[in-house]
Design a protein around this motif. Structure first.
Motif, PDB file in Angstrom:
ATOM      1  N   PHE A  80       0.821  -1.212   0.000  1.00  0.00           N
ATOM      2  CA  PHE A  80       0.000   0.000   0.000  1.00  0.00           C
ATOM      3  C   PHE A  80       0.854   1.260   0.000  1.00  0.00           C
ATOM      4  O   PHE A  80       0.487   2.267  -0.616  1.00  0.00           O
ATOM      5  N   ASN A  81       2.017   1.214   0.663  1.00  0.00           N
ATOM      6  CA  ASN A  81       2.858   2.427   0.719  1.00  0.00           C
ATOM      7  C   ASN A  81       3.465   2.757  -0.635  1.00  0.00           C
ATOM      8  O   ASN A  81       3.769   3.918  -0.916  1.00  0.00           O
ATOM      9  N   ALA A  82       3.643   1.766  -1.509  1.00  0.00           N
ATOM     10  CA  ALA A  82       4.099   2.053  -2.872  1.00  0.00           C
ATOM     11  C   ALA A  82       2.987   2.745  -3.663  1.00  0.00           C
ATOM     12  O   ALA A  82       3.231   3.673  -4.445  1.00  0.00           O
ATOM     13  N   PHE A  83       1.753   2.309  -3.419  1.00  0.00           N
ATOM     14  CA  PHE A  83       0.598   2.939  -4.068  1.00  0.00           C
ATOM     15  C   PHE A  83       0.455   4.395  -3.623  1.00  0.00           C
ATOM     16  O   PHE A  83       0.080   5.268  -4.413  1.00  0.00           O
ATOM     17  N   LEU A  85       2.736   6.519  -3.028  1.00  0.00           N
ATOM     18  CA  LEU A  85       3.651   7.355  -3.808  1.00  0.00           C
ATOM     19  C   LEU A  85       2.990   7.756  -5.124  1.00  0.00           C
ATOM     20  O   LEU A  85       3.116   8.904  -5.574  1.00  0.00           O
ATOM     21  N   ALA A  86       2.254   6.797  -5.732  1.00  0.00           N
ATOM     22  CA  ALA A  86       1.536   7.108  -6.974  1.00  0.00           C
ATOM     23  C   ALA A  86       0.444   8.146  -6.726  1.00  0.00           C
ATOM     24  O   ALA A  86       0.205   9.024  -7.574  1.00  0.00           O
ATOM     25  N   VAL A  87      -0.223   8.081  -5.571  1.00  0.00           N
ATOM     26  CA  VAL A  87      -1.252   9.071  -5.234  1.00  0.00           C
ATOM     27  C   VAL A  87      -0.635  10.462  -5.122  1.00  0.00           C
ATOM     28  O   VAL A  87      -1.191  11.453  -5.621  1.00  0.00           O
ATOM     29  N   MET A  88       0.535  10.547  -4.484  1.00  0.00           N
ATOM     30  CA  MET A  88       1.225  11.840  -4.370  1.00  0.00           C
ATOM     31  C   MET A  88       1.559  12.405  -5.748  1.00  0.00           C
ATOM     32  O   MET A  88       1.314  13.587  -6.029  1.00  0.00           O
ATOM     33  N   THR A 244       0.076   5.970   7.310  1.00  0.00           N
ATOM     34  CA  THR A 244       1.105   5.242   6.568  1.00  0.00           C
ATOM     35  C   THR A 244       1.871   6.211   5.685  1.00  0.00           C
ATOM     36  O   THR A 244       1.261   7.050   5.006  1.00  0.00           O
ATOM     37  N   LEU A 245       3.191   6.099   5.661  1.00  0.00           N
ATOM     38  CA  LEU A 245       4.020   6.948   4.804  1.00  0.00           C
ATOM     39  C   LEU A 245       4.280   6.246   3.477  1.00  0.00           C
ATOM     40  O   LEU A 245       4.366   5.014   3.416  1.00  0.00           O
ATOM     41  N   PRO A 246       4.420   6.997   2.398  1.00  0.00           N
ATOM     42  CA  PRO A 246       4.713   6.379   1.100  1.00  0.00           C
ATOM     43  C   PRO A 246       6.126   5.800   1.057  1.00  0.00           C
ATOM     44  O   PRO A 246       7.013   6.237   1.797  1.00  0.00           O
ATOM     45  N   ASP A 247       6.311   4.829   0.179  1.00  0.00           N
ATOM     46  CA  ASP A 247       7.618   4.194  -0.007  1.00  0.00           C
ATOM     47  C   ASP A 247       8.362   4.921  -1.132  1.00  0.00           C
ATOM     48  O   ASP A 247       8.174   4.636  -2.306  1.00  0.00           O
ATOM     49  N   PHE A 248       9.217   5.869  -0.740  1.00  0.00           N
ATOM     50  CA  PHE A 248       9.923   6.673  -1.743  1.00  0.00           C
ATOM     51  C   PHE A 248      10.977   5.869  -2.494  1.00  0.00           C
ATOM     52  O   PHE A 248      11.477   6.323  -3.525  1.00  0.00           O
TER      53      PHE A 248
END
Length: 738
Positions: A80-83, A85-88, A244-248
């Motif tokens: 979910f955190n990879a997703f 990043l796409a939302v950002m 949850t933080l995004p996976d940069f």
């Protein structure tokens, strides 16, 4: 501001109650953490609500994105955190779209398609909430797709709900619907208590109480999935753990950019469609700046992705609830976001006692207001070119999803536009001659390549041995394809013995300017004209200085107590001489303040004032020195106005004995002004509109006044019309009203 806040807080509270389960349900349907939906709702309310240019739109997680989100998370192998990043990145793309002014695409969707979308959303709400109303909650709130991931569809879910009803939920639904309907009744609305407290809040509180009482009734119980199910945190650290933080580290993953682009495009289109629809529902018909909305949504998605929220858009369900509960500004959207934030932190246990059945009742009635039979009748009355795209959009949205349905409706709407264009670019004239037939084709102002098929069809079916003239001299533009088609016809014309001429007036496929003889412009006093606008600016400034929300409140509607029927004379302004303000007096004026039985203009004003606005006083006001009355007693031929002044001559005829007794012409003139007013008061009472109002005991009084120009004073002629009219010739009285 205080007045607006009262309405906005009430609306924000109701939208919060509706949005809470929707945020959770959309997160569940998307395969995302439940709290991610709440985060998106908070951001959509507080951040997007503050930045948006829309007065009534509410943003949050959207049902239309659930399939995209679900499949995207799967492609990231459940990360979910990879997703996020796409939302950002999708938010960044939306901000860019706003700055390059891509929001104008929203203006290209026909009104019939937008109205079809609204009606479809209304029907979808009703259909999707029926299972929840019956207590069958296999699908989460926010599941709006027809074909569902579990293999069921909208209709099979309704069938299953009827096969597995829950008595406790049905009781709550029926009580909730009854409260919502009764709360709107005029008999209750006249009490300030019922105006001050929103019915949906009452519904929710009573439903929580009923649910609590169910604990003491064994055969009535609500299972856990029939209640709001909000994740709870026992302390502050647990609460922070819900974010949850995004996976940069996924910044180099191509799938991130593909997902971001998809989300940005779909979310932007859905937002533009929803704000367009919201503007159509807005009672004040305010327009939302589309590019500003894209920027606001972009910032919202950027922040939502940063802290673990779902992608968001403007959402028509929450927006329509916002409008139906009387919101006046975007503060209601912000309040709903604040309430989401505060309540999920402070009272999650109480929120989890809310039955979905009561929320289903609120949404079903919201859906009904969007899809009333009246809307279908109105669209049908506009003709098939509007009605067919409207119906196709409804069916397509119901059986697919919002964007696919809109696309299908748009295609059908485009067909009708092209069809109309196909037919209307020329005017056809035929004339029989001894030696054959003369055909003249006058081309329209703009002839494009879209008309190529039609012009081909016309030319191919021209009769043999005829004389054909194509006149393009009045066209501003003739496309090169059309010119080429006409030129190619010359060889065919010779074979059919068609004498052919084409007047193209120098067209070469580019617009050409028409030339006209110069028209003399009369000299006017431009300074006096410009002063009107300056006066208006000063008046606006004065009003706003006294009340910053004067015009905003005035635009909410009118409830005047008076109908003024006066003379058109510029020296007798109704508001000025009575000291009334805008919104306090409904005004109709004509020459010599006449009430004529064949004057549809006046009768329309009268009916609207009496039956809709419920005015309490009708005032017929004449004035001494009236030019219309004076002209009526003279024998000058004034042209068309003679026919209007005959009505005053009849007044003179009826009262000739009294008037001829007066020796002073000035006194005779003044008395005729008064008699004219009295006669118009009688004419009012001859109308079925006034008589019907009296029969229903309406608080309606009719007065006759005369205004003295020299003194500025008003004289009440004290016409005791009820007593007098009772003795009046009964031939004028109606007895039966339907």
């Amino acid at each position: 501001m205080v007045t607006n806040f009262r309405y906005d807080f009430r609306s924000g509270l109701v939208v919060f109650l509706v949005a809470l389960p929707l945020c959770l349900g959309i997160a569940l349907a998307s395969g995302a953490p439940l709290f991610s939906g709440i985060i998106a709702g908070i951001i959509g309310g507080i951040i997007v609500g503050s930045l948006s240019g829309s007065s009534l739109s509410v943003s949050g997680p959207a049902a239309g994105l659930t399939v995209i989100v679900f499949s995207a998370i799967e492609k990231f192998n459940g990360q979910f955190n990879a997703f996020l990043l796409a939302v950002m990145l999708a938010g960044v793309l939306q901000i860019i779209l706003g700055y390059i002014r891509a929001g104008s695409i929203g203006y290209f969707f026909p009104s019939a398609v937008i109205k079809g979308m609204l009606a479809a959303i209304g029907l979808t709400l009703i259909l999707k909430q029926i299972p929840h109303a019956l207590g069958y909650d296999e699908d989460a709130e926010g599941e709006f797709a027809f074909e569902q991931l579990d293999g069921e569809n909208t209709f099979t879910e309704i069938l299953r709900a009827f096969q597995n009803p829950n008595a406790a939920a049905i009781i709550i639904t029926l009580i909730s619907v009854a409260i919502l309907l009764l709360w709107e009744r005029p008999a209750l609305k006249k009490y300030s208590f019922f105006n001050g407290i929103p019915a949906p809040l009452v519904v929710v509180l009573i439903s929580i109480l009923i649910n609590y009482l169910y604990n003491y009734i064994s055969f009535l119980s609500l299972s856990g999935n029939h209640l709001v199910s909000l994740p709870k945190a026992n302390n502050f650290n647990e609460f922070l753990g819900l974010f949850t933080l995004p996976d940069f580290s996924q910044i180099g993953n191509p799938q991130v950019y593909i997902t971001a682009a998809t989300l940005a495009i779909v979310a932007s289109l859905e937002t533009l469609l929803n704000v367009e629809a919201t503007d159509k529902l807005d009672p004040l018909k305010r327009n939302t700046p589309p590019n500003r909305e894209l920027k606001a949504q972009g910032v919202g998605n950027l922040i939502s992705g940063l802290i673990g929220g779902l992608p968001l858009t403007s959402v028509i369900v929450r927006s329509s609830v916002n409008i139906n509960t009387g919101a006046r500004s975007k503060m209601s959207a912000v309040i709903h976001g604040i309430l989401l934030l505060v309540c999920v932190i402070s009272i999650p246990s109480l929120l989890n006692r809310i039955p979905l059945a009561c929320l289903a009742a609120i949404l079903i009635l919201t859906g009904y207001k969007l899809a009333k039979l009246k809307v279908f009748k109105e669209m049908y009355s506009l003709g098939l070119s509007q009605f067919i795209p409207f119906v196709v959009t409804i069916v397509a949205v119901l059986f697919t999803d919002l964007l696919i349905g809109i696309s299908i409706g748009l295609a059908v709407g485009l067909f009708f536009i092209l069809r109309a264009n196909y037919k209307s670019f020329y005017f056809f004239q035929r004339e029989k001659l001894k030696g054959g037939e003369k055909v003249k084709i006058n081309l329209g102002e703009h002839v494009s390549f879209l008309n190529k098929a039609s012009i081909n069809n016309i030319l191919e079916n021209l009769p043999e041995n005829s004389y054909v003239e194509i006149d393009g001299s009045k066209s501003q533009y003739i496309d090169y394809d059309i010119l080429e088609t006409i030129e190619n016809f010359k060889s065919t014309a010779k074979q059919k013995n068609i004498r052919f001429t084409f007047n193209k007036n120098g067209h070469d496929g580019q617009p050409t300017a028409k030339t006209y003889a110069p028209v003399p412009v009369p000299q006017v006093d431009q300074t006096a004209y410009d002063q009107l606008f300056e006066n208006n600016r000063k008046w606006v400034a004065e009003k706003l200085k006294l009340d910053p929300h004067y015009f905003e409140n005035l635009a909410m509607g009118q409830s005047p107590k008076y109908l003024w029927i006066g003379c058109s004379d510029s020296r007798v302004p109704a508001s000025e001489i009575t000291g009334t303000h805008p919104g306090e007096m409904f005004v109709h004026r004509n020459v010599a303040n006449l009430v004529v039985s064949t004057d549809l203009n006046l009768l329309s004003v009268l009916q609207y004032a009496v039956e809709v606005l419920k005015v309490e006083h009708i005032i017929v006001c004449g004035h001494y020195g009236c030019g219309g009355v004076k002209a009526a007693i003279e024998d000058n031929n004034l042209g068309l106005i003679n026919k209007w002044l005959l009505n005053i001559k009849d007044v003179y005829r009826l009262h000739k004995d009294e008037l001829m007794y007066m020796k002073d012409p000035n006194e005779q003139f003044k008395r005729l002004v008064e008699l004219n007013v009295i006669e118009q008061v009688y004419n009012l009472h001859k109308t079925s509109i006034v008589q019907k109002a009296w029969l229903k005991d309406a608080k309606l009084h009719v007065h006759g006044w005369v205004y003295d120009l020299r003194e500025g004073s008003i004289k009440d002629l004290e016409v005791d019309i009820r007593k007098t009219f009772a003795e009046y010739d009964e031939i004028f009285r109606f007895k039966d009203f339907q």
